[in-house]
Design a protein around this motif. Structure first.
Motif, PDB file in Angstrom:
ATOM      1  N   HIS A   1       0.761  -1.167  -0.083  1.00 42.15           N
ATOM      2  CA  HIS A   1       0.049   0.076   0.099  1.00 42.15           C
ATOM      3  C   HIS A   1       1.061   1.161   0.215  1.00 42.15           C
ATOM      4  O   HIS A   1       1.842   1.325   0.933  1.00 42.15           O
ATOM      5  CB  HIS A   1      -0.944   0.057   1.236  1.00 42.15           C
TER       6      HIS A   1
ATOM      7  N   GLU B   1       2.062   3.631   2.926  1.00 37.92           N
ATOM      8  CA  GLU B   1       2.171   3.099   4.432  1.00 37.92           C
ATOM      9  C   GLU B   1       3.886   3.175   4.313  1.00 37.92           C
ATOM     10  O   GLU B   1       4.501   2.351   4.055  1.00 37.92           O
ATOM     11  CB  GLU B   1       1.841   1.804   4.279  1.00 37.92           C
TER      12      GLU B   1
ATOM     13  N   HIS C   1       2.864  -2.683   6.991  1.00 41.95           N
ATOM     14  CA  HIS C   1       1.778  -1.733   6.579  1.00 41.95           C
ATOM     15  C   HIS C   1       1.394  -0.568   7.669  1.00 41.95           C
ATOM     16  O   HIS C   1       2.470  -0.448   8.338  1.00 41.95           O
ATOM     17  CB  HIS C   1       0.285  -2.526   6.894  1.00 41.95           C
ATOM     18  N   ALA C   2       0.540   0.199   7.427  1.00 42.72           N
ATOM     19  CA  ALA C   2       0.214   1.277   8.440  1.00 42.72           C
ATOM     20  C   ALA C   2      -1.163   1.552   8.515  1.00 42.72           C
ATOM     21  O   ALA C   2      -1.899   1.146   7.447  1.00 42.72           O
ATOM     22  CB  ALA C   2       0.900   2.453   8.078  1.00 42.72           C
TER      23      ALA C   2
HETATM   24 ZN   LIG Z   1      -1.592  -1.838   4.231  1.00 41.90          ZN
END
Ligand SMILES: [Zn+2]
Length: 345
Positions: free
Chosen positions: A57, A60, A143-144
């Motif tokens: 993503h 992130e 991720h974030a």
């Molecule tokens: Zn993510």
């Protein structure tokens, strides 16, 4: 767990060396290549291959910086095994700091194992996954949370139907060894066989289906370079290296580590401005208010917990419409020690 091949993307991995380069994974309309950065640290001794991934993503970012620092600080003399870093999995989403590729609108973390004849994002996913899965012993997918949220870092390990219990258990233990306080353990059903050619999913799911223990580390807030969360991610990577005996030392595991098997999204019924009373890490008791929605002259909604909740994320965006997401909470949790997990060091 040993490195059984000696090449990554067509080049031999040299014992005791750190290398970095760009790998071409596509081409833009004007002829410019699409590159991803690849770094490899090959220790002086044989051992497992730890694959670290970021920016599937593209918003992130903290994982990217944790990987960068680990790469720069790593000394092959002190390492057994290999660290493979692919910090920018989805370059077409990173450019706009978005979770979706601007070329085809796809979320890469729904596209693994990828396709040779698919859309751009699926092709990139295929090239990276098909190459590195051949040698990877374990994966951490960074991720974030949304840029409009607050969250303390947490892990997500998935219990996927169709994955061998041994891999599921290794995944869970590895996620706990990363050393964060909240650890979500999520059931994922209805995965098709990896051989059907039809399954699509997140990188950690597809790695598990291919026999590679894999979990997601949700490190802080999307769209930001947060030094304190980067430091937490680095400690997690070192912990994982410790338990795989890639480096010497003991993992640092917090005392109050918890496992969260059941979660829910929190949303509002009224439009207006939400004021949160609870922050990530708070426990909200049944009946206790955790947020309210106001308009310009009155309180229009008070949100009370219908059952006990552990706040995982809370919104940082006060502007809400009916149905607006204001957080994410655990509804059940227990101490990691109750799952037979002890500080494995
Ligand atoms: Zn993510």
């Amino acid at each position: 767990m040993e490195n059984t091949t000696k090449t990554i993307f067509g080049r031999p991995v040299q014992m005791g060396k750190k290398t970095h380069r760009y790998i071409q994974v596509g081409e833009l309309s004007n002829g410019s290549p699409i590159y991803i950065p690849l770094m490899v640290v090959q220790g002086e001794r044989a051992g497992p291959v730890l694959w670290l991934c970021g920016a599937t993503h593209g918003s992130e970012l903290n994982g990217i910086f944790a990987m960068r620092e680990i790469y720069l600080e790593s000394d092959p003399k002190e390492i057994s095994g290999t660290i493979v870093f692919t910090p920018i999995m989805n370059p077409m989403a990173l450019i706009r700091r978005d979770n979706y590729s601007f070329l085809d609108g796809l979320d890469m973390d729904t596209q693994f194992p990828g396709k040779t004849n698919g859309f751009n994002t699926a092709r990139i996913a295929f090239q990276i996954f098909s190459e590195i899965r051949k040698i990877a012993s374990a994966l951490v997918s960074f991720h974030a949370v949304s840029s409009l949220s607050y969250a303390s870092p947490y892990t997500v390990s998935k219990n996927i139907s169709g994955v061998s219990p041994k891999i599921t258990e290794k995944t869970f233990r590895m996620a706990l060894s990363f050393g964060l306080e909240p650890n979500c353990r999520v059931k994922v059903d209805n995965k098709k066989s990896v051989n059907s050619g039809e399954d699509k999913g997140s990188l950690d799911e597809i790695c598990q289906l291919h026999g590679i223990p894999a979990f997601m580390a949700e490190i802080g807030i999307g769209g930001h370079w947060e030094k304190r969360h980067v430091a937490i991610a680095k400690k997690g990577i070192r912990n994982i290296m410790c338990i795989h005996e890639m480096i010497e030392g003991k993992p640092e595991i917090p005392e109050n580590q918890i496992v969260i098997p059941r979660r829910k999204e929190l949303s509002v019924n009224k439009g207006g401005f939400v004021e949160m009373f609870a922050k990530p890490g708070d426990v909200v008791r049944e009946g206790e208010p955790y947020a309210q929605v106001v308009n310009l002259w009155e309180v229009v909604e008070v949100l009370k917990a219908t059952e006990k909740m552990y706040m995982i994320t809370t919104t940082s965006n006060p502007v809400v419409s009916s149905g607006g997401r204001i957080g994410f909470a655990g509804l059940e949790w227990s101490k990691a020690a109750e799952h037979g997990f002890r500080n494995v060091g």
